[in-house]
Design a protein around this motif. Structure first.
Motif, PDB file in Angstrom:
ATOM      1  N   THR A  95      -0.999  35.177  42.761  1.00 18.07           N
ATOM      2  CA  THR A  95      -1.488  35.429  44.118  1.00 18.07           C
ATOM      3  C   THR A  95      -0.641  34.699  45.147  1.00 18.07           C
ATOM      4  N   LEU A  96      -0.345  33.435  44.891  1.00 15.68           N
ATOM      5  CA  LEU A  96       0.454  32.650  45.826  1.00 15.68           C
ATOM      6  C   LEU A  96       1.878  33.201  45.933  1.00 15.68           C
ATOM      7  N   VAL A  97       2.479  33.497  44.800  1.00 14.33           N
ATOM      8  CA  VAL A  97       3.866  33.958  44.785  1.00 14.33           C
ATOM      9  C   VAL A  97       4.013  35.322  45.461  1.00 14.33           C
ATOM     10  N   VAL A  98       3.091  36.248  45.174  1.00 15.47           N
ATOM     11  CA  VAL A  98       3.163  37.581  45.786  1.00 15.47           C
ATOM     12  C   VAL A  98       3.033  37.486  47.297  1.00 15.47           C
ATOM     13  N   GLY A  99       2.129  36.655  47.772  1.00 12.50           N
ATOM     14  CA  GLY A  99       1.975  36.497  49.214  1.00 12.50           C
ATOM     15  C   GLY A  99       3.252  36.023  49.878  1.00 12.50           C
ATOM     16  N   LEU A 100       3.891  35.027  49.287  1.00 11.20           N
ATOM     17  CA  LEU A 100       5.121  34.499  49.871  1.00 11.20           C
ATOM     18  C   LEU A 100       6.271  35.510  49.792  1.00 11.20           C
ATOM     19  N   MET A 160      12.795  44.259  45.607  1.00 10.61           N
ATOM     20  CA  MET A 160      13.043  43.535  44.358  1.00 10.61           C
ATOM     21  C   MET A 160      12.704  42.060  44.488  1.00 10.61           C
ATOM     22  N   ALA A 161      12.610  41.547  45.717  1.00 10.35           N
ATOM     23  CA  ALA A 161      12.231  40.148  45.920  1.00 10.35           C
ATOM     24  C   ALA A 161      10.844  39.890  45.344  1.00 10.35           C
ATOM     25  N   MET A 162       9.875  40.736  45.714  1.00  7.68           N
ATOM     26  CA  MET A 162       8.509  40.556  45.219  1.00  7.68           C
ATOM     27  C   MET A 162       8.413  40.887  43.732  1.00  7.68           C
ATOM     28  N   LEU A 163       9.092  41.948  43.308  1.00  9.16           N
ATOM     29  CA  LEU A 163       9.061  42.329  41.904  1.00  9.16           C
ATOM     30  C   LEU A 163       9.642  41.230  41.020  1.00  9.16           C
TER      31      LEU A 163
END
Length: 558
Positions: A95-100, A160-163
């Motif tokens: 959750t934290l990583v996807v948000g950022l 690709m950043a979020m993926l």
């Protein structure tokens, strides 16, 4: 059976699984690069793609790669937890990583033009500036087209950043739960999507695929198929995570949970540390953009890089993936004696594998490139340029992987700060070496600069670990490594001499002739290395030889 034997057998089994899966992925990746080379050669489409891929690829390798910081942090922290404790930790981190990273993705799209200017300023030169550094009018037109295509591809590949973050978390979670096959095999999905995309484009355009009027379409197909591959890499992980109860794509905001904080303490410094290493790649591309044939240079760097990283990636995963959890479990001072043995094991296996590989690839660089790439749009001139860069990559294979072994030792000890500090210094060192080496050596000089940086990192980390672990038997380690290096040099000269002799008899034209020369010369060098290495009577070499003889004996008995 003793615990030691069980551990050894476990490591060997894991290494075998990872090796087979990684080999399959790397072979398919090589097919992908062959397809790109055949379709676009070292021209503007391939050059633009290499420039555009710098930041998205940087994030995919940094965050989503096996042995990357997300993978390493998850494995180091979660492998110590009970299975039922893992899901809440993973979902909170996700959750934290996807948000950022969602914010990062939007920023990449909005600021694509200035970011490409930052990555490759040489592409934004005026006609006068380009002429001053030796670029012809036709070359300047290629420069402008490369810039426009790179910006287009960069925007397409921004997600690709979020993926990348999702892939890296999934890799670490599955490895911590003793799932090694899927994380190692899933990168081939990216290669398959590119192959499908290029196949469809070839079916539609035929021989006209290399025509300048279809450059925009070709660039878009490369970028979209790359994003599709990253998406598939993430999606295939989810069913396994759900089935094993390891969490999934469900929002959870328990960021203050102690276990989550433990992961973040490693993940933050490790990400910055690995990021500094990738910034060195950006630094190389920064300088490469000022070369007169920038699009050809970066294309050749990409083609040569894959040839070097294919065997390096296979051997890296074989060595690093099974050792990282072991380093973590031996972090207590009471276990440091065994930890030192494991460090030696990692370095010795690196030397046994990488030193002869470097020697053989240096001797066989040109025929390797010609066999793999030289067809259709990829001509002999591109082969010579790519081979010169492959030689530079090959020089540094041992120090590259040896440095990675030591970085994982620090991660296992819960210390991501030390590799980060070393990497910070190395950014400056890499830029200085790039500046001095690009003029006399051109594009290969940029790779040699990275080799120099890795040498410094390896030496510094050995010195720090020597102090922290109350002494390492460095002299005992260096003596056999020096012996293996000498054996590799002799094997390399044997390979080169055999190749020259075969070329004087058969010539060097025709795929079958070049492939035959490559096989015979490589086999001659490998046999010499094996014979010399066995004379060193090293336990690791003897163990490897015993395994080969056992397999041959079983084959005869069947």
């Amino acid at each position: 059976m003793t615990d030691s034997k069980k551990s050894t057998r476990s490591l060997a089994g894991i290494a075998g699984i990872v090796a087979i899966a990684t080999l399959i992925s790397k072979v398919v990746g090589l097919f992908r690069q062959q397809a790109i080379a055949a379709a676009f050669g070292a021209g503007v489409v391939a050059g633009a793609y290499n420039f555009a891929y710098i930041i998205p690829g940087f994030l995919l390798i940094l965050l989503g790669g096996i042995n990357g910081p997300f993978h390493s942090a998850i494995v180091s922290a979660v492998s110590k937890r009970k299975r039922e404790e893992i899901a809440p930790i993973i979902e909170s981190i996700t959750t934290l990583v996807v948000g950022l990273l969602l914010i990062v993705t939007v920023g990449l799209i909005i600021f694509a033009d200035p970011l490409m200017h930052l990555v490759a300023p040489g592409l934004f030169a005026t006609a006068e500036q380009a002429a001053a550094r030796g670029v012809t009018p036709a070359g300047y037109q290629n420069l402008v087209q490369t810039r426009e295509l790179a910006i287009q591809q960069f925007k397409i590949m921004a997600p690709m950043a979020m993926l990348a973050g999702l892939i890296g978390i999934g890799f670490g979670t599955l490895n911590a739960a003793d799932h090694y096959w899927l994380p190692s095999i899933s990168p081939l999905l990216s290669s398959i999507t590119v192959l499908i995309g290029l196949g469809a484009l070839t079916g539609m355009l035929g021989a006209q695929i290399t025509s300048p009027q279809y450059a925009v379409l070709g660039a878009a197909v490369l970028a979209w198929s790359t994003v599709a591959g990253a998406m598939l890499q993430w999606l295939v992980q989810l069913p396994v995570q759900w089935k094993e109860g390891l969490g999934g794509f469900r929002p959870r905001f328990d960021f203050r949970r102690p276990e989550v904080q433990d992961v973040l303490k490693i993940m933050g410094p490790a990400t910055f540390s690995s990021g500094m290493l990738q910034i060195n790649v950006w630094t190389d591309m920064f300088f490469a953009s000022f070369l007169p044939n920038a699009e050809a240079a970066v294309s050749a760097m990409g083609y040569a890089g894959l040839l070097a990283m294919t065997p390096l990636g296979i051997l890296s995963n074989m060595i690093l993936v099974p050792l990282l959890p072991v380093f973590s479990r031996l972090a207590d001072p009471d276990n440091w004696a065994e930890l030192k043995q494991r460090i030696r094991q990692g370095l010795m296996m690196t030397a046994i594998a990488m030193l002869p590989l470097s020697a053989l690839m240096i001797a066989l660089a040109l025929p390797i490139v010609r066999v793999v790439y030289e067809r259709y749009a990829f001509d002999l001139e591109a082969s010579y340029l790519t081979a010169s860069i492959l030689i530079a990559y090959s020089v540094g294979m041992f120090v590259y992987l040896g440095r990675d072994v030591l970085v994982r030792v620090f991660y296992g000890l819960g210390d991501g700060d030390t590799p980060f500090r070393i990497s910070m210094v190395n950014i400056f060192l890499n830029a200085v070496l790039d500046f001095f080496l690009i003029k006399p050596f051109g594009a290969p000089g940029l790779i040699l600069a990275t080799v120099g940086v890795n040498v410094v990192s390896l030496v510094v980390m050995l010195w720090i670990l020597n102090r922290r672990l109350h002494g390492l038997p460095l002299r005992q380690w260096m003596t056999p490594i020096a012996g293996l290096a000498a054996a590799s040099v002799i094997a390399g000269f044997t390979t080169w001499g055999t190749l020259q002799g075969l070329e004087s008899i058969w010539g060097n034209s025709g795929l079958l002739i070049i492939l035959s020369q490559l096989s015979i010369a490589g086999a001659a060098g490998l046999l010499v290395y094996v014979g010399l290495a066995l004379q060193l009577h090293l336990p690791e070499v003897d163990e490897f030889g015993d395994r080969i003889r056992q397999k041959l004996g079983r084959s005869r008995g069947q």
